[in-house]
Design a protein around this motif. Structure first.
Motif, PDB file in Angstrom:
ATOM      1  N   GLN A 189       4.786  -2.044   1.871  1.00  0.00           N
ATOM      2  CA  GLN A 189       3.330  -2.049   1.740  1.00  0.00           C
ATOM      3  C   GLN A 189       2.647  -1.965   3.098  1.00  0.00           C
ATOM      4  O   GLN A 189       3.182  -2.423   4.109  1.00  0.00           O
ATOM      5  CB  GLN A 189       2.899  -3.307   0.987  1.00  0.00           C
ATOM      6  CG  GLN A 189       3.399  -3.315  -0.459  1.00  0.00           C
ATOM      7  CD  GLN A 189       3.303  -4.682  -1.102  1.00  0.00           C
ATOM      8  OE1 GLN A 189       4.305  -5.372  -1.219  1.00  0.00           O
ATOM      9  NE2 GLN A 189       2.098  -5.066  -1.521  1.00  0.00           N
ATOM     10  N   VAL A 210       6.257  -4.391  -5.587  1.00  0.00           N
ATOM     11  CA  VAL A 210       5.168  -4.731  -4.661  1.00  0.00           C
ATOM     12  C   VAL A 210       4.862  -6.221  -4.768  1.00  0.00           C
ATOM     13  O   VAL A 210       4.941  -6.808  -5.840  1.00  0.00           O
ATOM     14  CB  VAL A 210       3.889  -3.893  -4.889  1.00  0.00           C
ATOM     15  CG1 VAL A 210       4.130  -2.447  -4.559  1.00  0.00           C
ATOM     16  CG2 VAL A 210       3.366  -4.045  -6.288  1.00  0.00           C
ATOM     17  N   ILE A 257       1.164   0.694  -1.348  1.00  0.00           N
ATOM     18  CA  ILE A 257       2.495   1.152  -0.955  1.00  0.00           C
ATOM     19  C   ILE A 257       2.360   2.221   0.128  1.00  0.00           C
ATOM     20  O   ILE A 257       1.495   3.098   0.051  1.00  0.00           O
ATOM     21  CB  ILE A 257       3.270   1.697  -2.172  1.00  0.00           C
ATOM     22  CG1 ILE A 257       3.538   0.566  -3.173  1.00  0.00           C
ATOM     23  CG2 ILE A 257       4.579   2.358  -1.744  1.00  0.00           C
ATOM     24  CD1 ILE A 257       4.172   1.021  -4.480  1.00  0.00           C
TER      25      ILE A 257
END
Length: 188
Positions: free
Chosen positions: A16, A56, A75
């Motif tokens: 991320q 995530v 992302i």
């Protein structure tokens, strides 16, 4: 037998944009080209039409760079999901806790995992440990993972390379086999 014949899933953990702010996480990140390695692996997985799962981290802390309200939650471009690739959101270190990752893997009959992502000593390690405990055959890709410097309990500084290597050493031959991207691409 090639690894591809075992239908291995690629698990991409927490790649991320919030991790671009190195100072927030301890600074001095190792493996600066880890995302490039991840992208090479992802490209191969897509070419072979093997399963990919994007994980995530959605921090519950409002000031975290990984909070869903922060642009850092997104992302990174190198491993952006494409249509059909599931994105699994977690709130803790393990991709298995509070998610349906295990159910998805089991439903698809997946028994072999290839794990990459950020950070080696946190979410990558925790997810790898749980995967090993669940009985999955794991490969953790050393140069497709990375971490940051850490401050110890007595205020001492631990270099990111040391943190990375000790994390990998703790996992290798216990919860996973640790290999390089080059080795993985030979095996798959």
């Amino acid at each position: 037998m090639k690894l591809r014949e075992k239908n291995p899933a690629l698990i991409i953990i927490d790649v991320q944009k919030g991790f671009n702010e190195e100072a927030f996480w301890g600074g001095n990140r190792n493996n600066k080209d880890a995302e490039t390695k991840m992208a090479q692996i992802l490209e191969k997985w897509r070419a072979l039409q093997l399963p990919v799962f994007h994980i995530v981290h959605s921090s519950i802390h409002p000031n975290s760079k990984l909070n869903a309200s922060n642009p850092g939650f997104e992302i990174k471009e190198e491993v952006k999901p494409i249509d059909g690739e599931p994105v699994i959101v977690k709130n803790v270190n393990s991709a298995f806790i509070g998610t349906d990752l295990k159910e998805r893997l089991d439903t698809q009959g997946i028994t072999h995992l290839v794990i990459v992502g950020l950070t080696t000593n946190h979410c990558v390690s925790t997810t790898t440990r749980m995967a090993g405990n669940y009985g999955y055959e794991n490969l953790l890709i050393a140069d497709a993972t990375a971490t940051f410097d850490r401050i110890g309990i007595n205020g001492e500084k631990f270099d990111s390379k040391l943190m990375h290597q000790t994390s990998l050493a703790s996992l290798h031959n216990e919860f996973t086999e640790v290999i390089t991207t080059e080795k993985l691409l030979e095996l798959v």
